[in-house]
Design a protein around this motif. Structure first.
Motif, short mmCIF file in Angstrom:
data_model
loop_
_atom_site.label_atom_id
_atom_site.label_comp_id
_atom_site.label_asym_id
_atom_site.label_seq_id
_atom_site.Cartn_x
_atom_site.Cartn_y
_atom_site.Cartn_z
N GLU A 99 0.86 -1.19 -0.08
CA GLU A 99 -0.15 0.02 0.07
C GLU A 99 0.98 1.27 -0.04
O GLU A 99 1.77 1.53 0.91
CB GLU A 99 -0.95 -0.09 1.24
N ARG A 100 0.80 2.12 -1.05
CA ARG A 100 1.57 3.44 -1.16
C ARG A 100 0.89 4.32 -0.51
O ARG A 100 -0.37 4.22 -0.05
CB ARG A 100 1.62 3.74 -2.67
N VAL A 103 -3.04 5.74 -0.35
CA VAL A 103 -3.94 4.39 -0.48
C VAL A 103 -3.96 3.85 -1.88
O VAL A 103 -5.10 3.33 -2.32
CB VAL A 103 -5.03 4.37 0.26
N SER A 104 -3.07 3.76 -2.76
CA SER A 104 -2.84 2.90 -3.97
C SER A 104 -2.15 1.63 -3.76
O SER A 104 -1.44 1.58 -2.76
CB SER A 104 -2.33 3.83 -5.21
N PHE A 105 -2.23 0.71 -4.71
CA PHE A 105 -1.68 -0.67 -4.33
C PHE A 105 -0.56 -0.95 -5.42
O PHE A 105 -0.88 -1.02 -6.73
CB PHE A 105 -2.69 -1.72 -4.30
N ASP A 106 0.64 -1.16 -5.20
CA ASP A 106 1.70 -1.42 -6.17
C ASP A 106 3.08 -1.81 -5.36
O ASP A 106 3.63 -1.12 -4.66
CB ASP A 106 1.95 -0.15 -7.08
#
Lengths: 118, 111
Positions: A99-100, A103-106
């Motif tokens: 989780e960056r 709150v994005s996922f990569d």
């Protein structure tokens, strides 16, 4: 670059538990937040919860709160998702993702298929 | 029923431009939380395509772009290619549910 490698497919009986692992390479898990997202076959993505390894705590979506535990072992750079009291409708692919900020996922792990079958 | 609403499907011919909408409410997109987009090719894990409404991760072609206005966001793809055929998901945060939320996904077919 952090990469996430998940454990293999599982077949479980209704009422049992499953524990899926997510091992990080190329970076320390301690300084990242790891979320778990599931995808029932043919359906969309559903966030289940997250762990913040450096704090040793987890946060869970209310839907799963009674049955899910998300942890991390800093010594092995591995996060875990444990889901108990499995039901047929828990059959899904379970993904871990870093989780960056905002709150994005990569990146995402490759996914682990959990099949609940009698 | 997903918290964020996307059209189930869109289609376009090679070379064309398509857009995919993502509609939320005042607890998520409208509350000024960022929107992110993912591409999921068949049989693979989702891949981050657009983050923080408009930014592209390294390696994502500039044919992909994102925008946000009010409680909605959009993903645009120009110069459609056959290998753009995939499912696309929007995602944000919801402060009334206190969870990350996804759209239901949009299947893109390249004709």
């Amino acid at each position: 670059q952090v990469q996430l490698e998940q454990s293999g497919a599982e077949v479980k009986k209704p009422g049992s538990s499953v524990k899926v692992s997510c091992k990080a390479s190329g970076g320390s898990l301690s300084f990242n937040t790891i979320s778990w997202v599931r995808q029932v076959p043919g359906q969309g993505l559903e966030w289940m919860g997250r762990t913040i390894p450096i704090l040793g705590i987890g946060f869970y979506a209310q839907k799963f709160q009674a049955r899910v535990t998300i942890t991390a072992d800093k010594s092995t750079n591995t996060a875990y998702l444990e889901l108990s009291s499995l039901r047929f409708e828990d059959t899904a692919v379970y993904y871990c993702a870093r989780e960056r900020a905002q709150v994005s996922f990569d990146p995402w792990g490759q996914g682990t298929l959990v099949t609940v079958s009698s | 029923q997903s918290v964020l609403t996307q059209p189930p499907s869109v289609s376009g011919a090679p070379g064309q431009r398509i857009t995919i909408s993502c509609t939320g409410n005042n607890s998520n997109i409208g509350a000024n939380y960022d929107v992110h987009w993912y591409q999921q090719l068949p049989g693979t894990a989702p891949k981050l395509l657009i983050y923080d409404n408009t930014k592209r991760p390294s390696g994502v072609p500039d044919r992909f772009s994102g925008s946000k206005s009010g409680a909605s966001a959009s993903l645009a793809i120009t110069g459609l290619q056959a290998d753009d055929e995939a499912d696309y998901y929007c995602q944000s945060y919801d402060n009334s549910l206190n969870i990350c939320v996804f759209g239901g996904g949009t299947k893109l077919t390249v004709l």
